[in-house]
Design a protein around this motif. Structure first.
Motif, short mmCIF file in Angstrom:
data_model
loop_
_atom_site.label_atom_id
_atom_site.label_comp_id
_atom_site.label_asym_id
_atom_site.label_seq_id
_atom_site.Cartn_x
_atom_site.Cartn_y
_atom_site.Cartn_z
N MET A 1 0.85 -1.15 0.00
CA MET A 1 0.00 0.00 0.00
C MET A 1 0.90 1.23 0.00
SD MET A 1 -2.56 1.33 3.01
CE MET A 1 -3.57 -0.09 2.94
N GLU A 2 0.50 2.27 -0.72
CA GLU A 2 1.28 3.50 -0.73
C GLU A 2 0.49 4.60 -0.04
OE1 GLU A 2 2.96 6.51 -4.05
OE2 GLU A 2 3.61 4.44 -4.21
N ALA A 3 1.19 5.41 0.76
CA ALA A 3 0.57 6.54 1.44
C ALA A 3 1.25 7.82 1.00
CB ALA A 3 0.70 6.36 2.96
N TYR A 4 0.48 8.90 0.88
CA TYR A 4 1.02 10.20 0.48
C TYR A 4 0.41 11.26 1.38
CZ TYR A 4 1.59 14.51 -2.17
OH TYR A 4 1.89 15.78 -2.55
N THR A 5 1.25 12.13 1.90
CA THR A 5 0.76 13.25 2.69
C THR A 5 1.48 14.52 2.27
OG1 THR A 5 2.37 12.87 4.45
CG2 THR A 5 0.20 11.85 4.71
N CYS A 6 0.85 15.64 2.49
CA CYS A 6 1.44 16.95 2.20
C CYS A 6 1.03 17.90 3.32
CB CYS A 6 0.95 17.47 0.85
SG CYS A 6 1.76 18.99 0.32
N ASP A 15 5.23 7.15 1.27
CA ASP A 15 5.63 5.94 1.99
C ASP A 15 4.95 4.72 1.41
OD1 ASP A 15 7.23 7.13 4.08
OD2 ASP A 15 5.36 7.86 4.95
N ASP A 16 5.67 3.60 1.40
CA ASP A 16 5.05 2.30 1.21
C ASP A 16 4.77 1.77 2.60
OD1 ASP A 16 4.97 2.02 -1.59
OD2 ASP A 16 7.11 1.57 -1.63
N VAL A 17 3.61 1.19 2.79
CA VAL A 17 3.18 0.72 4.11
C VAL A 17 3.08 -0.80 4.08
CG1 VAL A 17 1.38 0.88 5.87
CG2 VAL A 17 1.86 2.86 4.39
N VAL A 18 3.70 -1.45 5.07
CA VAL A 18 3.68 -2.91 5.17
C VAL A 18 3.00 -3.28 6.48
CG1 VAL A 18 5.07 -5.01 5.27
CG2 VAL A 18 5.86 -3.06 3.90
N TYR A 19 1.94 -4.08 6.38
CA TYR A 19 1.25 -4.59 7.57
C TYR A 19 1.69 -6.03 7.81
CZ TYR A 19 -1.87 -0.61 7.16
OH TYR A 19 -2.37 0.65 7.09
N ASN A 20 1.65 -6.47 9.05
CA ASN A 20 1.98 -7.87 9.35
C ASN A 20 1.08 -8.79 8.57
OD1 ASN A 20 3.98 -7.19 11.09
ND2 ASN A 20 2.84 -7.68 12.95
N TYR A 21 1.65 -9.94 8.18
CA TYR A 21 0.91 -10.94 7.41
C TYR A 21 -0.21 -11.56 8.25
CZ TYR A 21 -0.02 -15.17 4.75
OH TYR A 21 -0.62 -16.17 4.06
N SER A 22 0.10 -11.89 9.48
CA SER A 22 -0.89 -12.48 10.38
C SER A 22 -0.48 -12.21 11.82
CB SER A 22 -1.01 -13.99 10.15
OG SER A 22 0.13 -14.65 10.65
N HIS A 58 -1.49 -7.17 18.38
CA HIS A 58 -0.88 -8.08 17.41
C HIS A 58 -0.57 -7.40 16.08
CE1 HIS A 58 -1.41 -11.58 19.91
NE2 HIS A 58 -2.68 -11.26 20.10
N ASN A 59 -0.68 -6.10 16.00
CA ASN A 59 -0.49 -5.42 14.74
C ASN A 59 0.76 -4.56 14.78
OD1 ASN A 59 -2.89 -6.40 13.54
ND2 ASN A 59 -4.05 -4.94 14.74
N HIS A 60 1.46 -4.50 13.68
CA HIS A 60 2.66 -3.68 13.55
C HIS A 60 2.65 -3.12 12.14
CE1 HIS A 60 6.97 -2.69 13.26
NE2 HIS A 60 6.87 -2.53 14.57
N VAL A 61 2.97 -1.86 12.01
CA VAL A 61 3.00 -1.21 10.70
C VAL A 61 4.42 -0.75 10.43
CG1 VAL A 61 2.07 0.65 9.29
CG2 VAL A 61 0.63 -0.42 11.01
N THR A 62 4.92 -1.02 9.23
CA THR A 62 6.26 -0.62 8.81
C THR A 62 6.14 0.35 7.65
OG1 THR A 62 7.23 -2.72 9.52
CG2 THR A 62 8.47 -1.45 7.89
#
Length: 91
Positions: A1-6, A15-22, A58-62
């Protein structure tokens, strides 16, 4: 997933956003991982990791800066830069 802010000052963040698989997969990133390359499942470079944060039990965002953005910034600043044949497209 890509995120954009201004921001109101016009500062951009991509940013590219990576969520945990499980819940059982463990955190994707940890302290000291900044600067690591993030690859797609196909082995293509995706981003340079810069931060991660817990989001609940149980969630982590990179977060990572997309490689296409890094290459664009390098070539904008140093148009004659040699990247050893590395090209990056959004395909």
């Amino acid at each position: 997933m890509e995120a954009y802010t201004c921001t109101d000052l016009g500062l951009e963040s991509r940013d590219d956003v990576v969520y945990n698989y499980s819940k059982n997969s463990g955190d994707f990133s940890d302290h000291g991982d900044s600067g690591s390359l993030i690859f797609t499942g196909d082995g293509d470079g995706l981003a340079i990791l810069h931060s991660g944060m817990p989001r609940g039990r149980h969630n982590h965002v990179t977060y990572g800066t997309p490689l296409w953005w890094v290459i664009k910034q390098i070539l904008d600043k140093y148009p004659s830069a040699e990247l050893y044949g590395i090209t990056y497209t959004l395909d």
